[in-house]
Design a protein around this motif. Structure first.
Motif, short mmCIF file in Angstrom:
data_model
loop_
_atom_site.label_atom_id
_atom_site.label_comp_id
_atom_site.label_asym_id
_atom_site.label_seq_id
_atom_site.Cartn_x
_atom_site.Cartn_y
_atom_site.Cartn_z
N VAL A 55 -25.08 -40.12 -66.66
CA VAL A 55 -24.68 -39.93 -65.26
C VAL A 55 -24.00 -38.58 -65.09
CG1 VAL A 55 -23.08 -40.73 -63.47
CG2 VAL A 55 -24.53 -42.37 -64.67
N ASN A 56 -23.15 -38.21 -66.03
CA ASN A 56 -22.48 -36.91 -65.96
C ASN A 56 -23.50 -35.76 -65.96
OD1 ASN A 56 -20.03 -38.19 -65.97
ND2 ASN A 56 -19.57 -37.76 -68.12
N TYR A 57 -24.51 -35.89 -66.80
CA TYR A 57 -25.52 -34.83 -66.90
C TYR A 57 -26.28 -34.70 -65.57
CZ TYR A 57 -29.56 -32.17 -68.57
OH TYR A 57 -30.55 -31.21 -68.73
N TRP A 58 -26.80 -35.83 -65.09
CA TRP A 58 -27.65 -35.78 -63.90
C TRP A 58 -26.86 -35.48 -62.62
CZ3 TRP A 58 -32.98 -36.09 -63.80
CH2 TRP A 58 -33.61 -36.45 -65.00
N SER A 59 -25.61 -35.90 -62.57
CA SER A 59 -24.82 -35.65 -61.35
C SER A 59 -24.04 -34.34 -61.42
CB SER A 59 -23.87 -36.82 -61.07
OG SER A 59 -22.96 -37.00 -62.13
N ASP A 60 -23.30 -34.12 -62.51
CA ASP A 60 -22.46 -32.92 -62.59
C ASP A 60 -23.27 -31.65 -62.83
OD1 ASP A 60 -20.40 -34.69 -62.31
OD2 ASP A 60 -19.71 -34.59 -64.38
N LEU A 61 -24.25 -31.72 -63.72
CA LEU A 61 -25.04 -30.53 -64.03
C LEU A 61 -26.24 -30.34 -63.10
CD1 LEU A 61 -25.15 -30.42 -67.95
CD2 LEU A 61 -23.92 -28.91 -66.41
N LEU A 62 -26.98 -31.42 -62.84
CA LEU A 62 -28.19 -31.29 -62.04
C LEU A 62 -27.97 -31.57 -60.56
CD1 LEU A 62 -30.96 -32.77 -64.37
CD2 LEU A 62 -30.07 -30.44 -64.22
N GLY A 63 -26.76 -31.97 -60.19
CA GLY A 63 -26.40 -32.06 -58.78
C GLY A 63 -26.90 -33.27 -58.03
N MET A 64 -27.25 -34.34 -58.73
CA MET A 64 -27.70 -35.55 -58.04
C MET A 64 -26.51 -36.33 -57.50
SD MET A 64 -30.88 -37.42 -59.95
CE MET A 64 -32.54 -37.01 -59.43
N LYS A 65 -26.73 -36.99 -56.37
CA LYS A 65 -25.72 -37.87 -55.77
C LYS A 65 -25.80 -39.25 -56.43
CE LYS A 65 -24.70 -40.11 -51.31
NZ LYS A 65 -25.12 -40.22 -49.89
N ILE A 66 -24.64 -39.85 -56.71
CA ILE A 66 -24.60 -41.20 -57.27
C ILE A 66 -24.61 -42.19 -56.11
CG2 ILE A 66 -23.32 -42.83 -58.70
CD1 ILE A 66 -22.02 -40.37 -60.08
N TYR A 67 -25.64 -43.01 -56.02
CA TYR A 67 -25.76 -44.00 -54.95
C TYR A 67 -25.17 -45.35 -55.36
CZ TYR A 67 -28.67 -40.94 -52.11
OH TYR A 67 -29.11 -39.90 -51.34
N GLU A 68 -25.36 -45.72 -56.61
CA GLU A 68 -24.80 -46.98 -57.11
C GLU A 68 -24.43 -46.79 -58.57
OE1 GLU A 68 -27.66 -50.15 -56.80
OE2 GLU A 68 -28.21 -49.63 -54.75
N LYS A 69 -23.40 -47.53 -59.00
CA LYS A 69 -23.08 -47.57 -60.43
C LYS A 69 -22.62 -48.99 -60.74
CE LYS A 69 -21.01 -45.08 -64.19
NZ LYS A 69 -19.81 -44.43 -64.65
N ASP A 70 -23.31 -49.63 -61.66
CA ASP A 70 -23.07 -51.03 -62.00
C ASP A 70 -22.69 -51.09 -63.48
OD1 ASP A 70 -23.18 -53.71 -62.62
OD2 ASP A 70 -25.08 -54.10 -61.61
N GLU A 71 -21.38 -51.12 -63.74
CA GLU A 71 -20.91 -51.12 -65.13
C GLU A 71 -21.31 -52.40 -65.87
OE1 GLU A 71 -19.62 -48.75 -66.74
OE2 GLU A 71 -18.68 -47.36 -65.34
#
Length: 268
Positions: A122-138
Motif C-alpha cells: 500500500v505504501n508503494y502504490w499510494s506514496d510512491l505511485l500516487g494512488m488513492k486508497i479507497y478501502e483498507k480491510d486489515e
C-alpha cells in the motif's frame, strides 16, 4: 477485440515475457483504451503452456450478460458469495462476475494482485505511485486503490507467504503525460526502487512509437507507465482487429510444425 498486432521477434521491454521469437498481442475490452480497462493477451508461438503463480488473483466485472452467456454455453460457474460467480478462463485465470446489469461506464470493477506484505505494498502504490486508497480491510488483509473514482480499481490481497509469479509474466500498464516519465524514473532512482526497463521507445509496425518505463513493486509485480500522447495514437480502435486476429489464428501452423518435427511446444 480492439486491435491485434503481430511481431516477428521478442519485445525489448519483455512485453511478451522473456521469450524470443514470433509473438502477437490482442487488446480486448468493453470500449476504447482511452477510457476503459483493457486486457492485453499475448501469444508466444513457440510456447505450449505456462505455469501460473499466485500473483494475479483475478478480474472482477459487473455483467449479468456474462453470467447468462456462461450458463448458455455450459461454462462452469461457482457462486463464491451471493450474486458473484467465479469463472476460469482457458489459461487458468480467474474472473469474478457480478450478476447485475452491466454498468454504462466500464464494467470492469477491479483487478486483484497477491502481495506478501499489505502495508508495504500500500505504501508503494499510494506514496510512491500516487494512488488513492479507497478501502483498507486489515481483518481480511486487502486494500482497494485507484487513480480516479470512475476507473477500474487495483485490489491488493495478502497471499500468506511469498508471491510466486509463475512463468506467464503479466504486468499492469498506465498511461500518463510523456513529460512525467523522466520524473517517475528519477523518483524511483532516488528511492532506490527497482526499475526493470529504464525509459525506452518501443516500436509497433505501422503504428506510433511509444515511450515507456517499467518498474517492479516490492513483490515484483511489473508496472508499465507509457507516454499518453503517442499511446492515444497507438491504441485507437482498429475496425479490422477481429479480422486480423482471425486471419492470424487461421495462419498459425505452429502446432502442425511441432507435430511434424515430433516435438512438443516448450512448457514455460
Amino acid at each position: 477485440v480492439l486491435r491485434h498486432e503481430e511481431f516477428e521477434e521478442g519485445c525489448k521491454a519483455s512485453c511478451n515475457g522473456p521469450y524470443d521469437g514470433k509473438w502477437s498481442k490482442t487488446m480486448v475490452g468493453y470500449g476504447p483504451e482511452d477510457n476503459h480497462f483493457v486486457a492485453e493477451l499475448t501469444y508466444n508461438y513457440g510456447i505450449g503452456e505456462y505455469r501460473l503463480g499466485n500473483d494475479f488473483l483475478g478480474i472482477t466485472l459487473v455483467s449479468s450478460q456474462a453470467v447468462s452467456n456462461a450458463r448458455k454455453m455450459g461454462w462452469p460457474l461457482k457462486e463464491v458469495t451471493t450474486g458473484i460467480f467465479e469463472a476460469e478462463a482457458p489459461g487458468g485465470y480467474k474472473f469474478y462476475l457480478e450478476d447485475k446489469e452491466q454498468l454504462k461506464q466500464d464494467p470492469v470493477r477491479k483487478v486483484t494482485l497477491g502481495v506478501s506484505d499489505l502495508q508495504k505494498s500500500v505504501n508503494y502504490w499510494s506514496d510512491l505511485l500516487g494512488m488513492k486508497i479507497y478501502e483498507k480491510d486489515e481483518e481480511n488483509q486487502r486494500a482497494l486503490l485507484g487513480y480516479a473514482d470512475n476507473q477500474c480499481k487495483l485490489e491488493l490481497k495478502t497471499v500468506g507467504g511469498a508471491v510466486d509469479h509463475g512463468t506467464a509474466f503479466g504486468r499492469i500498464a498506465f498511461s500518463c503525460a510523456k513529460d512525467e516519465l523522466p520524473n517517475i524514473e528519477a523518483l524511483m532512482k532516488k528511492e532506490n526502487q527497482k526499475i526493470l526497463t529504464p525509459l525506452v521507445s518501443l516500436d509497433t509496425p505501422g503504428k506510433a512509437t511509444v515511450q515507456v518505463i517499467i518498474l517492479a513493486d516490492p513483490d515484483g509485480h511489473e508496472i508499465c507507465f507509457v507516454g499518453d500522447e503517442a499511446f492515444r495514437d497507438l491504441s485507437r480502435v482498429d475496425p479490422n482487429g477481429d479480422k486480423l486476429l482471425n486471419d492470424a489464428m487461421a495462419a498459425d501452423n505452429s502446432d502442425k510444425w511441432f507435430a511434424a518435427q515430433k516435438r512438443k511446444k516448450a512448457a514455460a
